[in-house]
Design a protein around this motif. Structure first.
Motif, mmCIF file in Angstrom:
data_model
loop_
_atom_site.group_PDB
_atom_site.id
_atom_site.type_symbol
_atom_site.label_atom_id
_atom_site.label_comp_id
_atom_site.label_asym_id
_atom_site.label_seq_id
_atom_site.Cartn_x
_atom_site.Cartn_y
_atom_site.Cartn_z
ATOM 1 N N LYS A 152 -5.569 -11.476 43.724
ATOM 2 C CA LYS A 152 -5.053 -10.522 44.706
ATOM 3 C C LYS A 152 -3.980 -9.617 44.087
ATOM 4 O O LYS A 152 -3.739 -8.513 44.582
ATOM 5 C CB LYS A 152 -4.469 -11.267 45.909
ATOM 6 N N ASN A 153 -3.368 -10.077 43.023
ATOM 7 C CA ASN A 153 -2.332 -9.288 42.353
ATOM 8 C C ASN A 153 -2.908 -8.294 41.344
ATOM 9 O O ASN A 153 -2.210 -7.379 40.909
ATOM 10 C CB ASN A 153 -1.335 -10.206 41.630
ATOM 11 N N HIS A 154 -4.160 -8.492 40.975
ATOM 12 C CA HIS A 154 -4.772 -7.614 39.980
ATOM 13 C C HIS A 154 -4.890 -6.195 40.530
ATOM 14 O O HIS A 154 -5.392 -5.977 41.636
ATOM 15 C CB HIS A 154 -6.151 -8.140 39.581
ATOM 16 N N GLY A 155 -4.429 -5.240 39.737
ATOM 17 C CA GLY A 155 -4.515 -3.842 40.140
ATOM 18 C C GLY A 155 -3.640 -3.477 41.322
ATOM 19 O O GLY A 155 -3.909 -2.487 42.015
ATOM 20 N N SER A 156 -2.577 -4.250 41.553
ATOM 21 C CA SER A 156 -1.757 -4.027 42.750
ATOM 22 C C SER A 156 -0.503 -3.179 42.487
ATOM 23 O O SER A 156 0.185 -2.792 43.437
ATOM 24 C CB SER A 156 -1.328 -5.376 43.349
ATOM 25 N N TYR A 157 -0.224 -2.865 41.239
ATOM 26 C CA TYR A 157 0.995 -2.112 40.927
ATOM 27 C C TYR A 157 0.685 -0.676 40.522
ATOM 28 O O TYR A 157 -0.218 -0.413 39.735
ATOM 29 C CB TYR A 157 1.791 -2.819 39.823
ATOM 30 N N ASP A 158 1.483 0.229 41.072
ATOM 31 C CA ASP A 158 1.336 1.646 40.749
ATOM 32 C C ASP A 158 2.071 2.008 39.458
ATOM 33 O O ASP A 158 1.618 2.865 38.696
ATOM 34 C CB ASP A 158 1.918 2.513 41.876
ATOM 35 N N PHE A 159 3.193 1.347 39.236
ATOM 36 C CA PHE A 159 4.049 1.683 38.094
ATOM 37 C C PHE A 159 4.811 0.443 37.639
ATOM 38 O O PHE A 159 5.328 -0.324 38.463
ATOM 39 C CB PHE A 159 5.044 2.775 38.480
ATOM 40 N N ILE A 160 4.880 0.273 36.324
ATOM 41 C CA ILE A 160 5.629 -0.841 35.735
ATOM 42 C C ILE A 160 6.453 -0.300 34.573
ATOM 43 O O ILE A 160 5.927 0.412 33.714
ATOM 44 C CB ILE A 160 4.685 -1.956 35.234
ATOM 45 N N PHE A 161 7.734 -0.637 34.558
ATOM 46 C CA PHE A 161 8.629 -0.184 33.489
ATOM 47 C C PHE A 161 9.155 -1.400 32.727
ATOM 48 O O PHE A 161 9.660 -2.353 33.331
ATOM 49 C CB PHE A 161 9.792 0.611 34.068
ATOM 50 N N VAL A 162 9.012 -1.363 31.399
ATOM 51 C CA VAL A 162 9.422 -2.490 30.560
ATOM 52 C C VAL A 162 10.519 -2.045 29.588
ATOM 53 O O VAL A 162 10.312 -1.161 28.759
ATOM 54 C CB VAL A 162 8.229 -3.059 29.757
ATOM 55 N N ASP A 163 11.673 -2.663 29.732
ATOM 56 C CA ASP A 163 12.806 -2.403 28.835
ATOM 57 C C ASP A 163 13.513 -3.728 28.614
ATOM 58 O O ASP A 163 14.609 -3.964 29.119
ATOM 59 C CB ASP A 163 13.750 -1.366 29.456
ATOM 60 N N ALA A 164 12.859 -4.606 27.875
ATOM 61 C CA ALA A 164 13.363 -5.968 27.727
ATOM 62 C C ALA A 164 13.219 -6.433 26.280
ATOM 63 O O ALA A 164 13.343 -5.631 25.357
ATOM 64 C CB ALA A 164 12.617 -6.891 28.694
ATOM 65 N N ASP A 165 12.972 -7.720 26.088
ATOM 66 C CA ASP A 165 12.879 -8.314 24.751
ATOM 67 C C ASP A 165 11.672 -7.762 24.004
ATOM 68 O O ASP A 165 10.538 -8.015 24.372
ATOM 69 C CB ASP A 165 12.819 -9.839 24.831
ATOM 70 N N LYS A 166 11.948 -7.029 22.937
ATOM 71 C CA LYS A 166 10.897 -6.316 22.197
ATOM 72 C C LYS A 166 9.888 -7.287 21.566
ATOM 73 O O LYS A 166 8.720 -6.934 21.389
ATOM 74 C CB LYS A 166 11.492 -5.424 21.102
ATOM 75 N N ASP A 167 10.343 -8.497 21.237
ATOM 76 C CA ASP A 167 9.433 -9.461 20.612
ATOM 77 C C ASP A 167 8.394 -9.994 21.594
ATOM 78 O O ASP A 167 7.460 -10.703 21.191
ATOM 79 C CB ASP A 167 10.203 -10.622 19.965
ATOM 80 N N ASN A 168 8.522 -9.641 22.857
ATOM 81 C CA ASN A 168 7.521 -10.058 23.849
ATOM 82 C C ASN A 168 6.742 -8.884 24.427
ATOM 83 O O ASN A 168 5.927 -9.076 25.344
ATOM 84 C CB ASN A 168 8.196 -10.831 24.996
ATOM 85 N N TYR A 169 6.950 -7.691 23.913
ATOM 86 C CA TYR A 169 6.256 -6.520 24.457
ATOM 87 C C TYR A 169 4.740 -6.692 24.446
ATOM 88 O O TYR A 169 4.059 -6.370 25.415
ATOM 89 C CB TYR A 169 6.646 -5.260 23.675
ATOM 90 N N ILE A 170 4.209 -7.210 23.354
ATOM 91 C CA ILE A 170 2.761 -7.439 23.273
ATOM 92 C C ILE A 170 2.320 -8.440 24.342
ATOM 93 O O ILE A 170 1.285 -8.270 24.998
ATOM 94 C CB ILE A 170 2.365 -7.942 21.869
ATOM 95 N N ASN A 171 3.101 -9.514 24.511
ATOM 96 C CA ASN A 171 2.772 -10.520 25.527
ATOM 97 C C ASN A 171 2.839 -9.939 26.934
ATOM 98 O O ASN A 171 2.017 -10.283 27.796
ATOM 99 C CB ASN A 171 3.725 -11.711 25.405
ATOM 100 N N TYR A 172 3.794 -9.073 27.175
ATOM 101 C CA TYR A 172 3.864 -8.407 28.476
ATOM 102 C C TYR A 172 2.619 -7.554 28.702
ATOM 103 O O TYR A 172 2.010 -7.588 29.775
ATOM 104 C CB TYR A 172 5.110 -7.521 28.568
ATOM 105 N N HIS A 173 2.246 -6.798 27.688
ATOM 106 C CA HIS A 173 1.112 -5.890 27.850
ATOM 107 C C HIS A 173 -0.174 -6.641 28.186
ATOM 108 O O HIS A 173 -0.975 -6.172 29.008
ATOM 109 C CB HIS A 173 0.915 -5.066 26.576
ATOM 110 N N LYS A 174 -0.374 -7.791 27.578
ATOM 111 C CA LYS A 174 -1.576 -8.582 27.821
ATOM 112 C C LYS A 174 -1.702 -8.970 29.292
ATOM 113 O O LYS A 174 -2.818 -9.134 29.806
ATOM 114 C CB LYS A 174 -1.567 -9.846 26.957
ATOM 115 N N ARG A 175 -0.585 -9.129 29.959
ATOM 116 C CA ARG A 175 -0.586 -9.526 31.363
ATOM 117 C C ARG A 175 -0.512 -8.323 32.305
ATOM 118 O O ARG A 175 -1.177 -8.288 33.340
ATOM 119 C CB ARG A 175 0.588 -10.480 31.613
ATOM 120 N N LEU A 176 0.314 -7.360 31.934
ATOM 121 C CA LEU A 176 0.535 -6.211 32.823
ATOM 122 C C LEU A 176 -0.704 -5.342 32.983
ATOM 123 O O LEU A 176 -0.887 -4.706 34.030
ATOM 124 C CB LEU A 176 1.696 -5.366 32.288
#
Length: 247
Positions: A152-176
């Motif tokens: 139900k959460n898939h495709g539910s966000y219009d905009f996501i902003f990431v400004d956090a731990d750079k060593d996890n950016y790839i991991n964030y992208h895989k989920r976001l």
């Protein structure tokens, strides 16, 4: 041919400290942008929070005023309503989002440090937009993992902003990429990382800049070849890459 005096003047006009929030070579040019188009239109609450944040010892972590203006414009252009922010700090970009989205808009905001968020919270409340924010303290990855499990959460966000731990950016992208809708936007901040992405191996970089540079480079390479998105890398602030999901 440039004279020695011309060279001295050019060098004196450049940012003297690594980590300046603008990648422009001229302080005067950056100041012109701020004073001409950013500060005159900056919301009073944004100005107040920017000035509060400037006194914090980690103030370099904040979103720059021109980037805050850009995010506000982008959110309005795409008519964003359901949004997410990973990495909040004192909440300058969060406030920009809250002011830009509709009255019934929502922001899921995550950060490991609630104390910094609470520094800006009185300003956010005074602006009358705190009801749009669902702040959660702690690492974002476990929250994202739980969200991805529920379709139900898939495709539910219009905009996501990431400004956090750079060593996890790839991991964030895989989920976001699953959570943002087709046509929606993910913004990754600091993707030019103090300009270090083009620095030679022996460049005199700060330790934290050198450490995270490889992670930023890894992300940039991955985004460039990801067929699920269209991208645009902009030299705003410390570099921001806008990703529009297309499939």
């Amino acid at each position: 041919m440039a004279t020695n005096e011309d060279q001295k003047q050019t060098e004196s006009g450049r940012h003297s400290e690594v980590g300046h929030k603008s990648l422009l070579q001229s302080d005067a040019l950056y100041q012109y942008i701020l004073e001409t188009s950013v500060f005159p239109r900056e919301h009073e609450a944004m100005k107040e929070l920017r000035e509060i944040t400037a006194k914090h010892p980690w103030n370099l972590m904040t979103t720059s005023a021109d980037e805050g203006q850009f995010l506000s414009m982008l959110l309005k252009l795409i008519n964003a309503k359901n949004t997410m922010e990973i990495g909040v700090y004192t909440g300058y970009s969060l406030l920009a989002t809250a002011l830009a989205i509709p009255e019934d808009g929502k922001i899921l905001a995550m950060d490991i440090n609630k104390e910094n968020y609470e520094l800006g919270l009185p300003v956010i409340k005074k602006a009358g937009v705190d009801h749009k924010i669902d702040f959660r303290e702690g690492p974002a990855l476990p929250v994202l993992d739980e969200m991805v499990k529920d379709e139900k959460n898939h495709g539910s966000y219009d905009f996501i902003f990431v400004d956090a731990d750079k060593d996890n950016y790839i991991n964030y992208h895989k989920r976001l990429i699953d959570l943002v809708k087709v046509g929606g936007v993910i913004g990754y901040d600091n993707t030019l990382w103090n300009g270090s992405v083009v620095a030679p191996p022996d460049a005199p970089l700060r330790k934290y800049v050198r450490y995270y540079r490889d992670f930023v480079l890894e992300l940039n390479k991955a985004l460039a070849v990801d067929p699920r998105i269209e991208i645009c890398m902009l030299p705003v602030g410390d570099g921001i890459t806008i990703c529009r999901r297309i499939k």
